[in-house]
Design a protein around this motif. Structure first.
Motif, mmCIF file in Angstrom:
data_model
loop_
_atom_site.group_PDB
_atom_site.id
_atom_site.type_symbol
_atom_site.label_atom_id
_atom_site.label_comp_id
_atom_site.label_asym_id
_atom_site.label_seq_id
_atom_site.Cartn_x
_atom_site.Cartn_y
_atom_site.Cartn_z
ATOM 1 N N UNK A 40 0.718 -0.943 0.119
ATOM 2 C CA UNK A 40 0.307 -0.017 -0.427
ATOM 3 C C UNK A 40 0.618 1.128 0.221
ATOM 4 N N UNK A 41 1.760 1.246 0.596
ATOM 5 C CA UNK A 41 2.467 2.316 0.864
ATOM 6 C C UNK A 41 3.698 2.648 -0.146
ATOM 7 N N UNK A 42 3.568 1.657 -1.029
ATOM 8 C CA UNK A 42 4.738 1.358 -2.417
ATOM 9 C C UNK A 42 3.549 2.345 -3.486
ATOM 10 N N UNK A 43 2.606 1.853 -2.954
ATOM 11 C CA UNK A 43 1.318 2.142 -4.499
ATOM 12 C C UNK A 43 1.329 4.393 -4.694
ATOM 13 N N UNK A 44 1.438 4.708 -2.891
ATOM 14 C CA UNK A 44 1.777 5.484 -2.354
ATOM 15 C C UNK A 44 2.442 6.458 -2.522
ATOM 16 N N UNK A 45 3.249 6.240 -2.488
ATOM 17 C CA UNK A 45 5.239 6.234 -3.397
ATOM 18 C C UNK A 45 5.096 6.655 -4.639
ATOM 19 N N UNK A 46 4.297 6.351 -5.710
ATOM 20 C CA UNK A 46 4.943 5.473 -7.034
ATOM 21 C C UNK A 46 3.683 6.557 -7.521
ATOM 22 N N UNK A 47 2.500 6.549 -7.243
ATOM 23 C CA UNK A 47 1.158 7.921 -7.118
ATOM 24 C C UNK A 47 0.958 8.935 -6.945
ATOM 25 N N UNK A 48 1.123 9.647 -6.302
ATOM 26 C CA UNK A 48 1.082 11.016 -5.596
ATOM 27 C C UNK A 48 0.341 11.788 -6.446
ATOM 28 N N UNK A 71 4.468 14.133 1.138
ATOM 29 C CA UNK A 71 3.687 12.335 1.222
ATOM 30 C C UNK A 71 4.767 10.958 1.384
ATOM 31 N N UNK A 72 5.583 11.794 0.188
ATOM 32 C CA UNK A 72 6.918 10.798 0.356
ATOM 33 C C UNK A 72 7.830 10.522 1.616
ATOM 34 N N UNK A 73 7.501 11.600 2.243
ATOM 35 C CA UNK A 73 8.081 11.642 3.370
ATOM 36 C C UNK A 73 6.849 10.181 4.808
ATOM 37 N N UNK A 74 5.824 11.017 4.434
ATOM 38 C CA UNK A 74 5.079 10.567 5.235
ATOM 39 C C UNK A 74 5.442 8.632 4.778
ATOM 40 N N UNK A 75 5.256 8.122 3.997
ATOM 41 C CA UNK A 75 5.580 6.627 3.320
ATOM 42 C C UNK A 75 6.799 5.760 4.179
ATOM 43 N N UNK A 76 7.744 7.149 4.361
ATOM 44 C CA UNK A 76 9.008 6.475 4.411
ATOM 45 C C UNK A 76 9.231 6.569 6.463
ATOM 46 N N UNK A 77 8.445 7.493 6.603
ATOM 47 C CA UNK A 77 8.209 7.647 7.724
ATOM 48 C C UNK A 77 7.655 6.066 8.820
ATOM 49 N N UNK A 78 6.899 5.568 8.011
ATOM 50 C CA UNK A 78 5.273 4.194 8.345
ATOM 51 C C UNK A 78 6.249 3.120 8.166
ATOM 52 N N UNK A 79 7.054 3.387 6.744
ATOM 53 C CA UNK A 79 7.737 2.248 6.646
ATOM 54 C C UNK A 79 8.801 1.792 7.907
ATOM 55 N N UNK A 80 9.274 2.385 8.162
ATOM 56 C CA UNK A 80 10.561 2.871 9.217
ATOM 57 C C UNK A 80 9.757 2.179 10.517
ATOM 58 N N UNK A 81 8.669 2.498 11.090
ATOM 59 C CA UNK A 81 8.058 2.376 12.832
ATOM 60 C C UNK A 81 7.062 1.676 12.144
ATOM 61 N N UNK A 82 6.876 0.452 11.514
ATOM 62 C CA UNK A 82 5.648 -0.237 11.099
ATOM 63 C C UNK A 82 5.051 -1.134 12.213
ATOM 64 N N UNK A 83 6.148 -1.456 13.386
ATOM 65 C CA UNK A 83 5.999 -2.066 14.148
ATOM 66 C C UNK A 83 5.299 -0.881 15.679
ATOM 67 N N UNK A 84 5.253 -0.261 15.376
ATOM 68 C CA UNK A 84 5.518 0.540 16.972
ATOM 69 C C UNK A 84 3.703 0.263 17.299
ATOM 70 N N UNK A 85 2.246 0.564 16.702
ATOM 71 C CA UNK A 85 1.261 0.379 17.233
ATOM 72 C C UNK A 85 1.177 -0.944 17.783
ATOM 73 N N UNK A 86 1.137 -2.048 17.484
ATOM 74 C CA UNK A 86 1.817 -3.063 17.793
ATOM 75 C C UNK A 86 2.203 -3.525 18.843
ATOM 76 N N UNK A 87 3.050 -3.124 18.996
ATOM 77 C CA UNK A 87 3.905 -2.874 20.351
ATOM 78 C C UNK A 87 3.426 -2.393 21.542
ATOM 79 N N UNK A 88 3.008 -0.896 21.094
ATOM 80 C CA UNK A 88 1.825 -0.333 22.230
ATOM 81 C C UNK A 88 0.438 -0.927 22.809
ATOM 82 N N UNK A 89 -0.094 -1.531 22.158
ATOM 83 C CA UNK A 89 -1.448 -1.784 22.238
ATOM 84 C C UNK A 89 -1.227 -3.518 22.668
ATOM 85 N N UNK A 90 0.333 -3.995 21.664
ATOM 86 C CA UNK A 90 0.308 -5.669 22.365
ATOM 87 C C UNK A 90 0.118 -5.297 24.808
#
Length: 465
Positions: A338-346, A367-386
């Motif tokens: 999904x993030x790759x699609x966003x980055x390629x078709x802004x 938008x590109x910065x948002x995509x990059x930041x999301x990839x880098x920090x992808x697991x953060x919410x899973x750890x927080x809610x776990x």
């Protein structure tokens, strides 16, 4: 003590995790369309309305998070009770009592919040906003949106019940009803179709409020028809102070944590608003787009929280880490394409939210910065809610306070002092997520949840059961 040779049962397989997550994901995606629909429609009204809806929307969300945070606390306890009942074969009735205590608390909270908002919102927004045009439009939105709090709180409670017992099918249908009604009402009330007056930003708020009421009514009817009687949902339980107190002892930390979590967005938008109305409009567009990958993260995080709570209720804490690992793998598999699609078709993605060419072009780098930041920090919410799923909601609040302090300092430097571009400013989101992720990893690695008491207290569990 944990069993090092423990193997997760089939009900915690990748397939089962996805089966639980998918309805939650669909529900969250559909609900995010609520805000995205407002953005898409108001993006064709004007920059002021678009920017005002961003701040007013986040402001409303902070108030909503008081109730939603409490519902997450209820979900954690329901998940623990469900795990205990599965293990022993009895005690499901405790879940219904927890639910009804949640009804009484959230009803009172909604009424108090609505009254306070009526008196406090004008001076608060006036003091926070620089632009008089933005202030006037934002106040209109808030005043018409606040009455929907009661419906929103009750809907969150029903969601907590169904996620806690791992029966999430109703969430999908509820979201279809919610978003379908909101899109229709937005079209009618914002632009004045079908004989209705053209209400602009006021219409967007009113449409969301009515849609929340329809969503709540759906859940009431669904539960009346389909809810298993073993949970005791059909039998009204009077408010009991001791049980409310036990619920609040767990949920209060989640409430504060969720309010702080959303306050990050308000803080960010307030900083951006001082850069200019166009920058604020860009921030709103990219925020709306960023909510799409976020709901993937939130759906898997919610699943992880309830599975962790259930596995602990079954008496197998050694299953916590394998569950988290499996959830993160599935989360990555779904989010990265999904993030790759966003980055390629802004231009295509941004064009869905506005037809103003200058805004489309100016939003691409952000938008590109948002995509990059999301990839880098992808697991953060899973750890927080776990971590929240273990019942240690107080430490989750600590995670957020630490991250928010670092985030605030970062925003002050790059926005307030350096006046960086909106794309550079968006790196603050990645800084916040990274801080949460690191703390969550350390907590789970140290297995501090092994010494935690029951989230509502042993005595409380016996009384509720």
């Amino acid at each position: 003590m944990p069993n090092s040779s423990y193997i997760l049962p089939q009900r915690y397989s990748f397939k089962s995790i996805w089966r639980i997550t998918f309805p939650i994901l669909v529900a969250l995606v559909m609900e995010e369309l609520l805000g995205m629909t407002d953005t898409a429609f108001l993006g064709r009204v004007g920059e002021i309305e678009l920017g005002a809806s961003a701040i007013a929307g986040v402001y409303f969300t902070i108030l909503y998070m008081l109730g939603f945070g409490f519902s997450i606390g209820v979900q954690i306890i329901i998940g623990r009770r469900n795990g205990e009942a599965y293990d022993s074969g009895k005690g499901y009735g405790a879940i219904g009592r927890v639910f009804w205590q949640g009804v009484w608390f959230l009803s009172a909270l909604a009424l108090v919040t609505m009254v306070l908002s009526y008196f406090l919102s004008p001076p608060l927004l006036k003091g926070l906003l620089k632009s008089e045009n933005i202030f006037n439009a934002a106040l209109i939105y808030v005043n018409w949106r606040i009455p929907g709090l009661l419906f929103a709180f009750m809907t969150a409670l029903f969601r907590a019940f169904y996620v806690g017992i791992k029966e999430t099918e109703s969430l999908t249908w509820n979201s279809v009803v919610l978003v379908g009604s909101n899109i229709l009402l937005d079209w009618v009330l914002i632009f004045g179709h079908l004989g209705a007056p053209e209400m602009g930003i006021k219409g967007a708020a009113l449409a969301s409020t009515i849609s929340e009421g329809i969503s709540f009514l759906f859940f009431v009817i669904w539960a009346a028809i389909t809810a298993d009687r073993k949970y005791g949902l059909q039998k009204m339980v009077k408010p009991v102070w001791k049980e409310l107190k036990q619920l609040f002892s767990t949920a209060s930390w989640v409430m504060v944590e969720y309010v702080l979590n959303v306050s990050v967005w308000l803080l960010f938008f307030l900083f951006i608003e001082h850069l200019g109305e166009e920058e604020l409009a860009i921030a709103n567009i990219v925020r709306s787009i960023s909510e799409v990958p976020f709901v993937f993260s939130a759906a898997f995080a919610s699943t992880s929280a309830t599975l962790v709570s259930n596995i602990l209720g079954e008496g197998h804490p050694e299953g916590v880490t394998p569950i988290i690992r499996r959830v993160i793998i599935l989360c990555a598999i779904t989010m990265l394409p999904l993030l790759a699609f966003f980055a390629l078709c802004p231009h295509f993605i941004i064009g869905l939210f506005t037809d103003i060419p200058s805004l489309v072009d100016a939003s691409v780098h952000t938008l590109w910065v948002m995509c990059a930041a999301t990839v880098i920090t992808l697991p953060w919410n899973v750890y927080l809610q776990s971590v929240a799923g273990t019942g240690d909601t107080r430490v989750c609040l600590r995670f957020d306070v630490v991250a928010l302090c670092i985030y605030a300092v970062y925003c002050i430097v790059i926005i307030g002092m350096l006046h960086s571009s909106i794309a550079v400013c968006w790196t603050a989101d990645g800084v916040y997520s990274l801080c949460i992720w690191i703390q969550g990893v350390v907590y789970i690695h140290r297995k501090k949840y092994l010494t935690l008491p029951d989230p509502a207290g042993d005595a409380g569990r016996q009384r509720i059961a």
